[in-house]
Structures are given as C-alpha cells and as structure tokens.
Design an enzyme around this catalytic site. Sequence first.
Site, PDB file in Angstrom:
ATOM      1  N   GLU A 195       4.393  -8.082   2.637  1.00 48.05           N
ATOM      2  CA  GLU A 195       4.739  -9.074   3.671  1.00 48.05           C
ATOM      3  C   GLU A 195       4.379  -8.551   5.055  1.00 48.05           C
ATOM      4  OE1 GLU A 195       6.559  -7.900   1.211  1.00 48.05           O
ATOM      5  OE2 GLU A 195       8.292  -9.171   0.786  1.00 48.05           O
ATOM      6  N   ILE A 201       0.862  -1.175   0.000  1.00 47.28           N
ATOM      7  CA  ILE A 201       0.000   0.000   0.000  1.00 47.28           C
ATOM      8  C   ILE A 201       0.903   1.231   0.000  1.00 47.28           C
ATOM      9  CG2 ILE A 201      -1.847   1.246   1.212  1.00 47.28           C
ATOM     10  CD1 ILE A 201      -2.766  -1.516   0.283  1.00 47.28           C
TER      11      ILE A 201
HETATM   12  N1  THU Z   1       7.555  -4.083  -1.868  1.00 45.94           N
HETATM   13  C1  THU Z   1       6.887  -5.037  -1.160  1.00 45.94           C
HETATM   14  O1  THU Z   1       5.658  -4.961  -0.982  1.00 45.94           O
HETATM   15  N2  THU Z   1       7.599  -6.066  -0.660  1.00 45.94           N
HETATM   16  C2  THU Z   1       8.951  -6.209  -0.809  1.00 45.94           C
HETATM   17  O2  THU Z   1       9.555  -7.030  -0.141  1.00 45.94           O
HETATM   18  C3  THU Z   1       9.647  -5.401  -1.805  1.00 45.94           C
HETATM   19  C4  THU Z   1       8.994  -4.080  -2.072  1.00 45.94           C
HETATM   20  C5  THU Z   1       6.803  -2.945  -2.406  1.00 45.94           C
HETATM   21  C6  THU Z   1       7.109  -1.636  -1.728  1.00 45.94           C
HETATM   22  C7  THU Z   1       6.722  -0.650  -2.814  1.00 45.94           C
HETATM   23  O3  THU Z   1       5.324  -0.427  -2.742  1.00 45.94           O
HETATM   24  C8  THU Z   1       7.004  -1.404  -4.114  1.00 45.94           C
HETATM   25  O4  THU Z   1       7.101  -2.763  -3.765  1.00 45.94           O
HETATM   26  C9  THU Z   1       8.288  -0.974  -4.814  1.00 45.94           C
HETATM   27  O5  THU Z   1       9.381  -1.024  -3.954  1.00 45.94           O
END
Ligand code: THU
Length: 132
Positions: free
Chosen positions: A55, A43
């Site tokens: 996560e 989000i």
């Molecule tokens: N992101 C995640 O949701 N999990 C991760 O482990 C890597 C990064 C998201 C954060 C951001 O919204 C987007 O991916 C780009 O970094």
Amino acid sequence: MESFELIKEAEEARKRSYSPYSGFAVGAAVLCKNGKVYHGANIENSSYPLCMCAERNAIYAAYMDGQSKDDLLALAVTADTAGPCSPCGACRQVISELFPHDAPIYMSNLKGDVKVTDAEHLLPFAFDGSDL
Ligand code: THU
C-alpha cells in the site's frame, strides 16, 4: 474505472512482490483522477524492519509521479488471504495522512472477496500533523 478493475491492477502489482522471507505477497493499486494507476507490492529485506508494504509503495509511487492527496480516487489491496486483506497499522497511518479520508479503499483477496472501507474507518482518532 470499476472497483474490480482496480483490484485486478492490484493483483498484477502483487506479481512483482519481493517477499522471500514471509512468503506473503501483497499487491496494491492507486487510481488517480487523471486515470493513471500506480502499482505497489511489498518489498522485503533480510533486515526485516526494512520491509515495505504494498500500500505504501503504491501511494509513494503516485506522489513520486507528482500526484497529491486530492488527486487520489481509490486504493485497492489484495493478497492470498482467507478474507479481504486488511492494511497494517503503519499503512493506516500513512493512508490517513496521504490518502483522501472519504475515498474508497477496496480490501480484497484472490478468491474475489471484497470489503470497502475508507481512511476514517481504518484509523479513527488518528494522530496527525495538528497534534504536533
Ligand atoms: N504487508 C503488506 O504489504 N501490506 C499490509 O498491509 C500487510 C503486510 C507485507 C509486509 C511483509 O512483507 C508481509 O506482508 C508480511 O507481513
């Protein structure tokens, strides 16, 4: 529940990503001993540092429903990546504290690639409460 089913749950969670800034949608799912599955998606926010990862949202959702570390059985994360999607550093720190160290973590992508790891391998020599 089989690993592929939990990964499917993560794919479902990913559909609820709010990621207009990065355009990178991530989904996660946590399986608990009582069979419950908790979803998380990333989000984002126009104030970029406020973005929250899939996560962490999934793990926090489990805790907010009354689950605790010992209740968590497995975690799956998925995104449209070339290889299995790997949790970021901040998520590794949170996983290290809130997720059992020997429980499977399924890193996956939309093509069906899967790599299994655990909290210990994601963040060896972790900083934790005993260091304070
Ligand atoms: N992101 C995640 O949701 N999990 C991760 O482990 C890597 C990064 C998201 C954060 C951001 O919204 C987007 O991916 C780009 O970094």
